[in-house]
Motif scaffolding. Structure first.
Motif, PDB file in Angstrom:
ATOM      1  N   SER A 101       0.858  -1.181   0.000  1.00 55.38           N
ATOM      2  CA  SER A 101       0.000   0.000   0.000  1.00 55.38           C
ATOM      3  C   SER A 101       0.897   1.234   0.000  1.00 55.38           C
ATOM      4  O   SER A 101       2.116   1.132   0.163  1.00 55.38           O
ATOM      5  N   ARG A 149       2.138   9.051  -4.090  1.00 54.67           N
ATOM      6  CA  ARG A 149       0.874   9.287  -4.791  1.00 54.67           C
ATOM      7  C   ARG A 149       1.097  10.107  -6.058  1.00 54.67           C
ATOM      8  O   ARG A 149       0.464   9.874  -7.090  1.00 54.67           O
ATOM      9  N   GLU A 209       0.326   9.017  -9.884  1.00 58.59           N
ATOM     10  CA  GLU A 209      -0.488   9.857 -10.761  1.00 58.59           C
ATOM     11  C   GLU A 209       0.255  10.157 -12.067  1.00 58.59           C
ATOM     12  O   GLU A 209      -0.335  10.108 -13.149  1.00 58.59           O
ATOM     13  N   ALA A 231       0.464   6.812 -14.499  1.00 62.59           N
ATOM     14  CA  ALA A 231      -0.772   6.031 -14.561  1.00 62.59           C
ATOM     15  C   ALA A 231      -0.638   4.934 -15.615  1.00 62.59           C
ATOM     16  O   ALA A 231      -0.164   5.168 -16.724  1.00 62.59           O
ATOM     17  N   GLU A 269      -3.964  -1.099  -9.353  1.00 65.00           N
ATOM     18  CA  GLU A 269      -5.094  -0.311  -8.881  1.00 65.00           C
ATOM     19  C   GLU A 269      -6.241  -1.243  -8.540  1.00 65.00           C
ATOM     20  O   GLU A 269      -6.707  -2.005  -9.370  1.00 65.00           O
ATOM     21  N   GLY A 287      -9.822  -0.834  -7.287  1.00 63.79           N
ATOM     22  CA  GLY A 287     -10.842   0.185  -7.057  1.00 63.79           C
ATOM     23  C   GLY A 287     -10.183   1.549  -7.039  1.00 63.79           C
ATOM     24  O   GLY A 287      -9.506   1.942  -7.981  1.00 63.79           O
ATOM     25  N   SER A 288     -10.346   2.266  -5.951  1.00 62.45           N
ATOM     26  CA  SER A 288      -9.710   3.579  -5.834  1.00 62.45           C
ATOM     27  C   SER A 288      -8.393   3.505  -5.068  1.00 62.45           C
ATOM     28  O   SER A 288      -7.755   4.529  -4.848  1.00 62.45           O
ATOM     29  N   HIS A 289      -7.986   2.301  -4.683  1.00 64.94           N
ATOM     30  CA  HIS A 289      -6.744   2.127  -3.924  1.00 64.94           C
ATOM     31  C   HIS A 289      -5.568   1.857  -4.847  1.00 64.94           C
ATOM     32  O   HIS A 289      -5.696   1.187  -5.867  1.00 64.94           O
ATOM     33  N   ILE A 290      -4.423   2.394  -4.477  1.00 61.69           N
ATOM     34  CA  ILE A 290      -3.193   2.209  -5.243  1.00 61.69           C
ATOM     35  C   ILE A 290      -2.279   1.275  -4.458  1.00 61.69           C
ATOM     36  O   ILE A 290      -2.094   1.434  -3.261  1.00 61.69           O
TER      37      ILE A 290
END
Length: 99
Positions: A47, A63, A67, A70, A77, A79-82
């Protein structure tokens, strides 16, 4: 859930006696420490928080890297978690000279 209950029971006297103020973040940190049953260097993906600890890079910077890159192979990825694929991200860091 049992781990959270154990931690909260251990911290309850502090709340009642007013010895020390303990916030939600500290409770979460203590609970999360219990979750590290697998060492970070053996995990497939990390994470943002784990990657920051493992690589010594700030969460905000990680983060930003995610970004800017990508769709990169070292990103996973969910869902919305990286999550960072540990070995591939390590290779990426070996190749770049400036982060």
């Amino acid at each position: 859930m049992n781990d959270e209950i154990k931690v909260l029971r251990r911290l309850l006297p502090y709340f009642v006696a007013g010895k020390r103020k303990i916030g939600r973040k500290e409770v979460k940190r203590v609970v999360n420490e219990k979750k590290y049953k697998i060492p970070l260097w053996k995990k497939y993906s990390l994470s943002v928080y784990e990657a920051a600890e493992y690589f010594g890079i700030g969460e905000r910077k990680l983060r930003q890297i995610a970004e800017d890159n990508a769709g990169a192979e070292f990103l996973l990825e969910i869902g919305s978690h990286i999550r960072f694929k540990r070995e591939l991200f390590s290779r990426y860091l070996d190749e770049v000279s400036v982060i």
